[in-house]
Write an enzyme that holds these catalytic residues in place. Sequence first.
Site, PDB file in Angstrom:
ATOM      1  N   ARG A 142      21.534  27.330  13.137  1.00 39.06           N
ATOM      2  CA  ARG A 142      22.009  25.612  14.504  1.00 39.06           C
ATOM      3  C   ARG A 142      22.522  26.186  16.094  1.00 39.06           C
ATOM      4  O   ARG A 142      22.099  25.480  16.207  1.00 39.06           O
ATOM      5  CB  ARG A 142      23.139  25.474  13.181  1.00 39.06           C
ATOM      6  CG  ARG A 142      22.611  24.935  11.911  1.00 39.06           C
ATOM      7  CD  ARG A 142      24.081  24.443  11.028  1.00 39.06           C
ATOM      8  NE  ARG A 142      23.660  23.849   9.630  1.00 39.06           N
ATOM      9  CZ  ARG A 142      24.349  23.411   8.987  1.00 39.06           C
ATOM     10  NH1 ARG A 142      25.547  22.582   9.874  1.00 39.06           N
ATOM     11  NH2 ARG A 142      23.312  22.522   7.768  1.00 39.06           N
ATOM     12  N   ASP A 171      33.776   9.709  11.490  1.00 43.52           N
ATOM     13  CA  ASP A 171      33.381  10.992  10.996  1.00 43.52           C
ATOM     14  C   ASP A 171      33.795  11.562  12.583  1.00 43.52           C
ATOM     15  O   ASP A 171      33.696  10.952  13.457  1.00 43.52           O
ATOM     16  CB  ASP A 171      31.572  10.775  10.860  1.00 43.52           C
ATOM     17  CG  ASP A 171      31.215  12.193   9.671  1.00 43.52           C
ATOM     18  OD1 ASP A 171      31.110  12.282   8.593  1.00 43.52           O
ATOM     19  OD2 ASP A 171      31.000  12.627  11.308  1.00 43.52           O
TER      20      ASP A 171
HETATM   21  C1  LIG Z   1      28.776  16.385   3.043  1.00 44.72           C
HETATM   22  S1  LIG Z   1      29.088  14.999   4.596  1.00 44.72           S
HETATM   23  C2  LIG Z   1      29.952  13.346   3.508  1.00 44.72           C
HETATM   24  C3  LIG Z   1      29.618  12.545   3.729  1.00 44.72           C
HETATM   25  C4  LIG Z   1      30.296  11.574   2.786  1.00 44.72           C
HETATM   26  N1  LIG Z   1      31.366  11.438   2.198  1.00 44.72           N
HETATM   27  C5  LIG Z   1      29.859  11.659   0.642  1.00 44.72           C
HETATM   28  O1  LIG Z   1      30.510  12.287  -0.102  1.00 44.72           O
HETATM   29  O2  LIG Z   1      28.220  11.191   0.980  1.00 44.72           O
HETATM   30  C6  LIG Z   1      30.471  15.597   4.894  1.00 44.72           C
HETATM   31  C7  LIG Z   1      30.776  14.922   6.764  1.00 44.72           C
HETATM   32  O3  LIG Z   1      32.673  15.486   7.300  1.00 44.72           O
HETATM   33  C8  LIG Z   1      31.689  15.400   8.652  1.00 44.72           C
HETATM   34  N2  LIG Z   1      33.984  15.846   8.368  1.00 44.72           N
HETATM   35  C9  LIG Z   1      33.548  17.239   8.947  1.00 44.72           C
HETATM   36  N3  LIG Z   1      34.559  17.825   9.086  1.00 44.72           N
HETATM   37  C10 LIG Z   1      35.618  16.448   9.380  1.00 44.72           C
HETATM   38  C11 LIG Z   1      36.321  15.913  10.600  1.00 44.72           C
HETATM   39  N4  LIG Z   1      37.013  17.563  10.637  1.00 44.72           N
HETATM   40  N5  LIG Z   1      37.081  15.026  10.697  1.00 44.72           N
HETATM   41  C12 LIG Z   1      35.902  14.326  10.448  1.00 44.72           C
HETATM   42  N6  LIG Z   1      34.821  14.746   9.839  1.00 44.72           N
HETATM   43  C13 LIG Z   1      34.522  15.116   9.350  1.00 44.72           C
HETATM   44  C14 LIG Z   1      31.090  16.113   8.816  1.00 44.72           C
HETATM   45  O4  LIG Z   1      30.960  15.669   9.946  1.00 44.72           O
HETATM   46  C15 LIG Z   1      30.170  15.432   8.007  1.00 44.72           C
HETATM   47  O5  LIG Z   1      29.429  13.962   8.104  1.00 44.72           O
END
Ligand SMILES: C[S@@+](CC[C@H](N)C(=O)[O-])C[C@H]1O[C@@H](n2cnc3c(N)ncnc32)[C@H](O)[C@@H]1O
Length: 284
Positions: free
Chosen positions: A47, A154
């Site tokens: 990445r 996010d």
């Molecule tokens: C796998 S996705 C899940 C999306 C959705 N909640 C679902 O279950 O389909 C995880 C998301 O968490 C976000 N994320 C990770 N760490 C985070 C943080 N410290 N604060 C806010 N968002 C975060 C990532 O950017 C990503 O878009």
Amino acid sequence: MTGLAVREGNVAAYKFTDLHFDKLRMLVAETTGISLSDHKRDLLYGRLTRRLRALGLQDFDQYIALLADRPDDELQNFINAVTTNLTSFFRENHHFEFLANELFPQLEKQGRARGMRIWSAGCSTGEEAYSIAMTVREYFADAGAMDIKILASDLDTSVVQTAANGIYDQSRIEGMPPERVKRWFQRGSGSNAGKVRVRRELAELITFRQLNLMQAWPMQSMFDVVFCRNVVIYFDKPTQSRLFNNFASVIKPGGHLIIGHSETLHKVCDRFELIGKTIYRKPD
Ligand SMILES: C[S@@+](CC[C@H](N)C(=O)[O-])C[C@H]1O[C@@H](n2cnc3c(N)ncnc32)[C@H](O)[C@@H]1O
């Protein structure tokens, strides 16, 4: 594993040492809460080499120096590159069934549906928040007049932008019942052929925001429901515990926290009771 250059076919490779990996994963943990285990080494390399190429840098030393010297220029791109954003409409559909079949009828009966606040924390590209909005609109015929608000946040700025645009490849809604598609999506034509746009009635319920769950939260209101699904999966237990306790402080008594299929509050946070599959309730 030592740090010789990783081969990538004919594309120029960069030397990636244990020290590079450790410095970068420490920065990931500090800034996002995500803790990368040893077997995520190739993933991180893959990445970040895109960032090195985009910036025309020679090696990871230069990239690490750039992150330290000019974080305002690169830290957000770095964060965007390391997040995993997999999501879909009505993912883990039983959570939306819970809203429609149990929670909304309950809140309606108690006269608490008006003014309802829902947070999609870690919303990725927005499918989760729009699925909540569809469920709200399908249940409450007059949702537009009920002061119902959904916050979708996010830490990754590029996914928040996609979410706010509300435009998706048609393939993203394959499998959704045709009546739902017809009601909530407009098909694109011309240069937008093959795309769909969510209708305004859904978008107007939602506020999209960039927000890092590891930093202070600016919101004033308390929530009836927080969705935080598939976000903490890469956080270590103390970080998960801190986050879930913070959620407990912003969820109303009797409100709900909904987490992802492989996550649990067991031995992590005792401020909620488990009432269904990955559905928790904060006691009154
Ligand atoms: C796998 S996705 C899940 C999306 C959705 N909640 C679902 O279950 O389909 C995880 C998301 O968490 C976000 N994320 C990770 N760490 C985070 C943080 N410290 N604060 C806010 N968002 C975060 C990532 O950017 C990503 O878009």
